[in-house]
Design a protein around this motif. Structure first.
Motif, PDB file in Angstrom:
ATOM      1  N   UNK A  15       0.727  -1.083   0.052  1.00 35.72           N
ATOM      2  CA  UNK A  15       0.002  -0.083   0.183  1.00 35.72           C
ATOM      3  C   UNK A  15       0.960   1.218  -0.045  1.00 35.72           C
ATOM      4  N   UNK A  16       0.442   2.593  -0.150  1.00 34.77           N
ATOM      5  CA  UNK A  16       0.935   3.705  -0.265  1.00 34.77           C
ATOM      6  C   UNK A  16       1.751   4.067   1.262  1.00 34.77           C
ATOM      7  N   UNK A  17       2.932   4.577   1.387  1.00 35.75           N
ATOM      8  CA  UNK A  17       3.656   4.658   2.629  1.00 35.75           C
ATOM      9  C   UNK A  17       3.079   5.439   3.529  1.00 35.75           C
ATOM     10  N   UNK A  18       2.260   6.607   3.060  1.00 36.92           N
ATOM     11  CA  UNK A  18       1.362   7.377   3.807  1.00 36.92           C
ATOM     12  C   UNK A  18       0.000   6.687   4.091  1.00 36.92           C
ATOM     13  N   UNK A  19      -0.358   7.198   5.527  1.00 33.62           N
ATOM     14  CA  UNK A  19      -1.810   6.462   5.623  1.00 33.62           C
ATOM     15  C   UNK A  19      -2.783   7.214   4.845  1.00 33.62           C
TER      16      UNK A  19
END
Ligand SMILES: [Zn+2]
Length: 358
Positions: free
Chosen positions: A72-76
């Protein structure tokens, strides 16, 4: 062909019995214990194997099959719309014909291994729209599954993307059904569709006399956008464009009001329940107590409708429902009813099977 010594499970009514099964020209023609083999018949001893009806996945996205295991993307991600923008709309834009073909093959194989024989797909590949439904069709037919396919019309890719989506839908519907594949008209969701596009979808649905397939009230953002921009609820907006009709498929319906659910179902629409996807996107639990005309979809999580049914059952229990088992079963058999209503009306004799001995 005569299938001997099977454990025959039916979902509607739900029962399990030992017996034999005769398959004649692609249909089940007889079902009873101890059927006598005919002279010209192949006989296969199943040695107690379980025989089930094929399952229906009433809402999925084969284009996302290669995303399994993808980091998933590194930032929430803080909202449902962010999940679309940062994950799915980046992934679908990256698809070309070859990755789409492989994705559809992987998704169809996964479905077949999960006992699914009919996939109702909702497709998007904004960088490769023309011919994309043919690519899907070839891949799914290669695996041997039935499917109902549509292209997701939306304004999120500008007027050119919208027009290409409408044209792909029109072209595919005009090419006609095959023994395994049907077409329908698809649209993303109210919050990415202008009034003009909704109107053109209504015209296409009427001209083609095709089923319609759209995401509805998956997240509160869809509901709020509709009230804010158009001053009406989602069901009223769909109805105003003649898109609420028998065999319209409304995926999710998590945030529809009870009166909207009643109206949609009274007008013949189906609600597609996708509990695992709803949990994964943290969008809430659908008001399943009001789902009468409903079937299950995996929404691209995987191809396993039985796994979806298990979670549907657990969520019903968590919601305090004493009737969780029959309710989850009704979602499963809803897929079969939806299929016969929207795409595959049964051959008359298929309805007249003898009852299974208890
Ligand atoms: Zn979906």
């Amino acid at each position: 062909m005569l299938l001997r010594n099977a454990v025959l499970a039916t979902l509607d009514p739900a029962r399990v019995a030992s017996g034999d099964l005769r398959v004649d020209g692609g249909s089940i023609s007889d079902r009873a214990p101890g059927l006598a083999a005919r002279d010209d018949e192949d006989v296969l001893d199943l040695e107690g194997a379980l025989v089930l009806p094929g399952f229906v996945n009433a809402h999925t996205h084969l284009y996302s099959a290669l995303a399994r295991g993808m980091p998933g993307p590194k930032v929430p991600l803080r909202s449902f719309v962010e999940i679309l923008e940062r994950v799915w709309w980046r992934l679908d834009r990256a698809l070309d014909e070859e990755t789409l073909r492989l994705s559809a093959l992987a998704g169809a194989i996964d479905a077949a291994l999960s006992g699914v024989t009919l996939v109702v797909d909702h497709h998007a590949s904004p960088s490769a729209i023309p011919g994309s439904l043919d690519t899907l069709q070839r891949a799914v037919e290669e695996v041997g599954l039935r499917s109902v396919l549509c292209y997701e019309v939306t304004d999120r890719n500008g007027p050119e993307g919208r027009d290409l989506g409408l044209e792909e839908s029109r072209r595919f519907l005009a090419s006609g059904p095959t023994s395994l594949t049907r077409g329908m008209v698809g649209a993303h969701a109210s919050f990415t569709l202008s009034e003009e596009t909704m109107e053109r979808l209504g015209v296409l649905v009427e001209e083609a006399d095709a089923p319609f397939h759209i995401h509805v009230a998956e997240d509160p953002a869809d509901v709020e956008d509709c009230w804010h921009r158009y001053g009406v609820g989602l069901v009223e907006r769909l109805g105003g464009h003649r898109l609420l009709r028998p065999s319209s498929l409304l995926a999710h319906g998590v945030h529809l009001e009870p009166a909207e659910l009643e109206e949609a179902q009274d007008r013949g629409a189906w609600l597609i329940h996708n509990p695992r996807s709803n949990m994964n996107n943290d969008v809430g639990y659908a008001p399943t107590y009001a789902f009468r005309r409903a079937a299950l979809g995996t929404d691209g999580m995987d191809g396993d409708v039985l796994a979806e049914a298990r979670v549907a059952y657990l969520k019903l229990r968590e919601a305090g429902r004493d009737d969780a088992v029959p309710a989850a079963l009704r979602f499963m058999t809803g897929g079969h009813r939806l299929a016969t209503e929207t795409a595959w009306p049964p051959v008359a004799e298929r309805r007249c099977l003898p009852p299974v001995a208890q």
